[in-house]
Design an enzyme around this catalytic site. Structure first.
Site: not given
Ligand code: FPP
Length: 256
Positions: A23, A71
């Site tokens: 996250d 998501n």
């Molecule tokens: C949460 O951060 C992260 C995700 C929804 C995606 C996680 C994906 C990766 C780390 C890339 C690697 C994955 C694969 C499948 C190759 P957020 O966008 O919710 O962050 P925030 O809470 O700061 O908005």
């Protein structure tokens, strides 16, 4: 081994299986005035560093949350960026993973994913199916509740088709989960300072230790993982049993 040893274990020799809620990509990007997509892209680099560091810490299995069933509610552009990450991660890393003895398994529902992503996932699983040094599970289009529902449906279908007769119990349901066959989850780590599971590994979390770290995912790597492992090793896992210390102390307390 006495029965109660199964119920009370020091964690000093683990963890074997670490699950990660990666996250903080969006906040990492926003703090730098960058588009969120850049945060996700850096998140892939962090994932590569973490997978590379894991075996050195004695870890045999990593399960990471790449895309949840929730998501899909993000803006279409961000959903498309996240799909693109799978394309680039597999394109840039599959050969290395294959050579390093890593078996890749993708958890979650295939239905609803773009056809080319399904083909990429199938290829990654097939190419690495023979590997047994390390298991990398990527939860993609995954939700813990959906996975439990799917497992129950699989059991009902098997009974209706005459392939199973037994009752629906913890063992038979567990066999239908997308994590079936993986080692038990020892610890679930969430980065970015948020304290919740967000529908990740709900069944498997039953006796997992929870570690929350105040680092945004794109800054993660060997150091963060080593810290999570150290926190885990300081825990006293009881699996619903009693700590040996409490057992030894109980008569003395009762005696007054
Ligand atoms: C949460 O951060 C992260 C995700 C929804 C995606 C996680 C994906 C990766 C780390 C890339 C690697 C994955 C694969 C499948 C190759 P957020 O966008 O919710 O962050 P925030 O809470 O700061 O908005």
């Amino acid at each position: 081994m006495p029965a109660e040893s199964h119920l009370s274990a020091a964690s000093s020799d683990g963890p074997r299986h670490v699950a990660l809620i990666m996250d903080g990509n969006g906040r990492w990007a926003e703090a730098r005035g960058l588009p969120r997509a850049m945060g996700h892209r850096e998140g892939v680099q962090a994932l590569k560093r973490t997978v590379e560091a894991a075996p050195r810490l004695g870890i045999r299995c990593l399960t990471v949350f790449g895309f949840s069933t929730e998501n899909w509610s993000r803006p279409a552009e961000e959903v498309s960026d996240l799909m693109g990450l799978v394309r680039s991660y597999v394109a840039s890393d599959l050969k290395r993973l294959e050579r390093a003895g890593v078996r890749v398994r993708v958890l979650g529902r295939r239905a609803g994913l773009p056809d080319d992503i399904i083909a990429i996932i199938d290829r990654a699983e097939a190419t690495t199916a023979h590997n047994d040094k390390f298991l990398l599970q990527v939860a993609f289009n995954y939700g813990g509740r959906a996975d439990i529902v799917d497992a129950a449906r699989r059991h009902v279908d098997a009974v209706l088709a005459g392939r199973a007769t037994g009752p629906l119990d913890e063992e038979s349901l567990g066999l239908g989960l997308s994590t079936a066959g993986a080692p038990p989850v020892d610890v679930i780590v969430r980065t970015s300072g948020e304290h919740r599971l967000s529908n990740f590994l709900l069944w498997e979390a039953a006796y997992a230790e929870l570690v929350y770290q105040d680092v945004l995912w794109p800054d993660y790597g060997a150091e963060g993982l080593a810290d999570a492992v150290a926190q885990y090793r300081n825990r006293d896992r009881r699996f619903g049993g009693r700590a040996p210390l409490a057992e030894a102390a109980a008569p003395a307390l009762a005696a007054g």
